[in-house]
Design a protein around this motif. Structure first.
Motif, PDB file in Angstrom:
ATOM      1  N   GLN A   1       0.851  -1.190   0.000  1.00 40.85           N
ATOM      2  CA  GLN A   1       0.000   0.000   0.000  1.00 40.85           C
ATOM      3  C   GLN A   1       0.891   1.245   0.000  1.00 40.85           C
ATOM      4  OE1 GLN A   1      -2.544   0.906   3.407  1.00 40.85           O
ATOM      5  NE2 GLN A   1      -4.156   1.556   2.020  1.00 40.85           N
TER       6      GLN A   1
ATOM      7  N   GLU B   1       4.020   0.259   2.137  1.00 43.40           N
ATOM      8  CA  GLU B   1       4.017  -0.646   3.282  1.00 43.40           C
ATOM      9  C   GLU B   1       3.587  -2.036   2.815  1.00 43.40           C
ATOM     10  OE1 GLU B   1       1.243   0.471   6.343  1.00 43.40           O
ATOM     11  OE2 GLU B   1       1.806  -1.217   7.640  1.00 43.40           O
TER      12      GLU B   1
ATOM     13  N   VAL C   1       1.003  -8.427   5.150  1.00 45.27           N
ATOM     14  CA  VAL C   1       1.048  -9.860   4.892  1.00 45.27           C
ATOM     15  C   VAL C   1      -0.373 -10.447   4.794  1.00 45.27           C
ATOM     16  CG1 VAL C   1       1.189 -10.568   7.326  1.00 45.27           C
ATOM     17  CG2 VAL C   1       2.330 -11.948   5.579  1.00 45.27           C
ATOM     18  N   ARG C   2      -0.549 -11.408   3.911  1.00 45.97           N
ATOM     19  CA  ARG C   2      -1.843 -12.085   3.725  1.00 45.97           C
ATOM     20  C   ARG C   2      -1.623 -13.586   3.659  1.00 45.97           C
ATOM     21  NH1 ARG C   2      -3.073  -7.704   4.653  1.00 45.97           N
ATOM     22  NH2 ARG C   2      -4.255  -6.158   3.538  1.00 45.97           N
TER      23      ARG C   2
ATOM     24  N   PRO D   1      -4.127 -10.210   8.372  1.00 45.31           N
ATOM     25  CA  PRO D   1      -3.184 -10.334   9.503  1.00 45.31           C
ATOM     26  C   PRO D   1      -3.843 -10.217  10.874  1.00 45.31           C
ATOM     27  CG  PRO D   1      -2.760  -8.346   8.198  1.00 45.31           C
ATOM     28  CD  PRO D   1      -3.709  -9.179   7.424  1.00 45.31           C
TER      29      PRO D   1
ATOM     30  N   ASN E   1       6.061  -4.450   8.811  1.00 45.21           N
ATOM     31  CA  ASN E   1       5.621  -4.284  10.196  1.00 45.21           C
ATOM     32  C   ASN E   1       6.377  -5.264  11.086  1.00 45.21           C
ATOM     33  OD1 ASN E   1       3.139  -2.366  10.158  1.00 45.21           O
ATOM     34  ND2 ASN E   1       2.843  -3.745   8.410  1.00 45.21           N
TER      35      ASN E   1
ATOM     36  N   SER F   1       6.442  -6.926  14.851  1.00 44.84           N
ATOM     37  CA  SER F   1       5.740  -7.125  16.125  1.00 44.84           C
ATOM     38  C   SER F   1       6.620  -6.705  17.287  1.00 44.84           C
ATOM     39  CB  SER F   1       5.426  -8.607  16.341  1.00 44.84           C
ATOM     40  OG  SER F   1       4.355  -8.989  15.575  1.00 44.84           O
TER      41      SER F   1
ATOM     42  N   ASP G   1       4.291   3.281  14.303  1.00 47.94           N
ATOM     43  CA  ASP G   1       2.998   2.918  13.714  1.00 47.94           C
ATOM     44  C   ASP G   1       1.864   3.144  14.716  1.00 47.94           C
ATOM     45  OD1 ASP G   1       1.318   1.927  11.773  1.00 47.94           O
ATOM     46  OD2 ASP G   1       2.135  -0.104  11.776  1.00 47.94           O
ATOM     47  N   ASP G   2       0.671   3.380  14.195  1.00 45.47           N
ATOM     48  CA  ASP G   2      -0.542   3.441  15.024  1.00 45.47           C
ATOM     49  C   ASP G   2      -0.398   4.416  16.178  1.00 45.47           C
ATOM     50  OD1 ASP G   2      -1.388   1.478  13.321  1.00 45.47           O
ATOM     51  OD2 ASP G   2      -1.103  -0.167  14.726  1.00 45.47           O
TER      52      ASP G   2
ATOM     53  N   LYS H   1      -5.282   5.326  12.173  1.00 44.50           N
ATOM     54  CA  LYS H   1      -6.458   5.640  11.360  1.00 44.50           C
ATOM     55  C   LYS H   1      -7.693   5.961  12.187  1.00 44.50           C
ATOM     56  CE  LYS H   1      -7.580   0.818  10.120  1.00 44.50           C
ATOM     57  NZ  LYS H   1      -6.348   0.028  10.118  1.00 44.50           N
TER      58      LYS H   1
ATOM     59  N   GLU I   1      -2.591   7.553   8.308  1.00 49.25           N
ATOM     60  CA  GLU I   1      -3.120   6.325   7.703  1.00 49.25           C
ATOM     61  C   GLU I   1      -4.640   6.373   7.724  1.00 49.25           C
ATOM     62  OE1 GLU I   1      -1.356   3.106  10.146  1.00 49.25           O
ATOM     63  OE2 GLU I   1      -3.153   3.128  11.375  1.00 49.25           O
ATOM     64  N   GLY I   2      -5.282   5.580   6.860  1.00 58.48           N
ATOM     65  CA  GLY I   2      -6.745   5.541   6.824  1.00 58.48           C
ATOM     66  C   GLY I   2      -7.362   6.761   6.156  1.00 58.48           C
TER      67      GLY I   2
ATOM     68  N   GLU J   1      -9.475   8.194   3.590  1.00 55.61           N
ATOM     69  CA  GLU J   1     -10.495   7.594   2.719  1.00 55.61           C
ATOM     70  C   GLU J   1     -11.226   8.618   1.864  1.00 55.61           C
ATOM     71  OE1 GLU J   1     -13.052   5.288   5.263  1.00 55.61           O
ATOM     72  OE2 GLU J   1     -11.597   3.639   5.414  1.00 55.61           O
TER      73      GLU J   1
ATOM     74  N   GLY K   1      -3.968   5.426   2.367  1.00 50.87           N
ATOM     75  CA  GLY K   1      -5.352   5.021   2.615  1.00 50.87           C
ATOM     76  C   GLY K   1      -6.065   4.653   1.326  1.00 50.87           C
ATOM     77  N   PHE K   2      -7.302   4.205   1.498  1.00 48.17           N
ATOM     78  CA  PHE K   2      -8.067   3.701   0.362  1.00 48.17           C
ATOM     79  C   PHE K   2      -8.280   4.771  -0.708  1.00 48.17           C
ATOM     80  CE2 PHE K   2     -10.316   0.390   3.291  1.00 48.17           C
ATOM     81  CZ  PHE K   2      -9.139  -0.324   3.368  1.00 48.17           C
TER      82      PHE K   2
END
Ligand code: C2E
Ligand code: MG
Ligand code: MG
Ligand code: MG
Length: 288
Positions: free
Chosen positions: A45, A59, A62-63, A74, A117, A119, A176-177, A200, A233-234, A236, A254-255
């Motif tokens: 993204q 970024e 993972v899927r 994730p 990312n 952890s 992040d976040d 977001k 982030e986020g 829209e 974001g989208f």
């Protein structure tokens, strides 16, 4: 159960919880095979630089393409991987993959930083830190790590030391976040991070909430005072983008700009939007 029988209470099984626990166990058992069997893959993204009007970085997310359950995100398997002791292996696989992808894109003229990312648990895992440094190696590929502050709060001294090692070998660090968990200004000052990503939850209702714009604006000012670049982030909607631009936010993700894309889709996106100005098929976005 014994107590319930002794008390002659009816035993009520919460079937939803039993299902969930069973699911997690099954996924835990299946994860190592999924990694070796090619079921794990990355989507990218983009993060767009607002003033420079260019795609600054991307970024990797993972899927898990599961043979019977379909696509697993994730949120439904990272904590499983952590619990199963597989998160280091999964993250090192991801790191190797983004280095490979970064070099492929650079050869094609898209030399942008790719973030993964990390952890929080892994910042306390010396074996992981050593392995990650070795894989990053001479820093020939432009790589970044996104970490949450919560990761640092558990054992700040060693986490900061490990982050410094990553920074020293040329890895770009992003927090992040930001704002979603326990945010500590004391650690924020000490972290060798170059980017701060506003969660977001503060961005998605930016133009309909009274408080979110105040929080976002003061976070942008704080990050700038600490000489960090800010990513929202986020993002829209065009109205959120317009407001973030006025507030001096450096980058958006974001989208509105793009959903996470598979490697080929992402490469096509880069080809089509290499000159971001007037591009992205969205006139409102091109002229905020
Ligand atoms: P994150 O790092 O904060 O990633 C952003 C999440 O927000 C992604 O969800 C992304 O698809 C989603 N998103 C992006 N733009 C928008 C938007 O405009 N609107 C909305 N509503 N959502 C948006 P995803 O891919 O499900 O990832 C969830 C979380 O899983 C990530 O949050 C990250 O913390 C974690 N994750 C993803 N990949 C990895 C990984 O390789 N390793 C580890 N440890 N965690 C990962
Ligand atoms: Mg992230
Ligand atoms: Mg994030
Ligand atoms: Mg987030």
């Amino acid at each position: 159960l014994d107590q319930a029988v002794a008390d002659r209470q009816p035993v009520v099984l919460d079937l939803a919880r039993v299902d969930l626990a069973f699911d997690r166990l099954t996924l835990m058992r299946e994860l190592p095979g999924a990694m070796t069997g090619g079921q794990i893959f990355l989507q990218y993204q983009p993060k767009v630089h607002v003033r420079r009007r260019e795609i600054a970085s991307a970024e990797a997310l993972v899927r898990w393409q599961h043979p019977t359950r379909g696509l697993i995100l994730p949120g439904d398997f990272i904590s499983v991987a952590e619990q199963a002791g597989e998160i280091a292996a999964l993250t090192l696989w991801t790191l190797r993959q983004v280095i490979w992808d970064q070099k492929r894109l650079a050869v094609e003229g898209h030399d942008l930083t790719l973030f993964i990312n990390i952890s929080g648990l892994l910042l306390a895992d010396i074996a992981f830190v050593d392995a990650a440094c070795e894989i990053v190696g001479d820093g020939a590929a432009r790589i970044g790590f996104e970490i949450t502050e919560t990761a640092v709060i558990r054992d700040p001294d060693s986490a900061i030391r490990h982050l410094q090692r990553f920074a020293d070998i040329g890895v770009t660090l992003a927090i992040d976040d930001y704002g979603a968990g326990l945010s500590s200004l004391a650690y924020l000052k000490k972290l060798p991070a170059r980017e701060l990503k506003i969660d977001k939850m503060f961005v998605m209702q930016l133009t309909s909430s009274n408080r979110d714009p105040l929080i976002v604006r003061s976070t942008i000012d704080l990050a700038h005072a600490l000489e960090m670049e800010v990513v929202a982030e986020g993002v829209e909607t065009p109205s959120a983008l317009a407001l973030l631009t006025v507030m001096g936010c450096d980058m958006v993700q974001g989208f509105l700009i793009s959903r996470p894309l598979g490697f080929d889709g992402f490469r096509r996106f880069l080809d089509e939007n290499s000159l971001f100005d007037g591009a992205l098929g969205n006139p409102t976005f091109a002229r905020p």
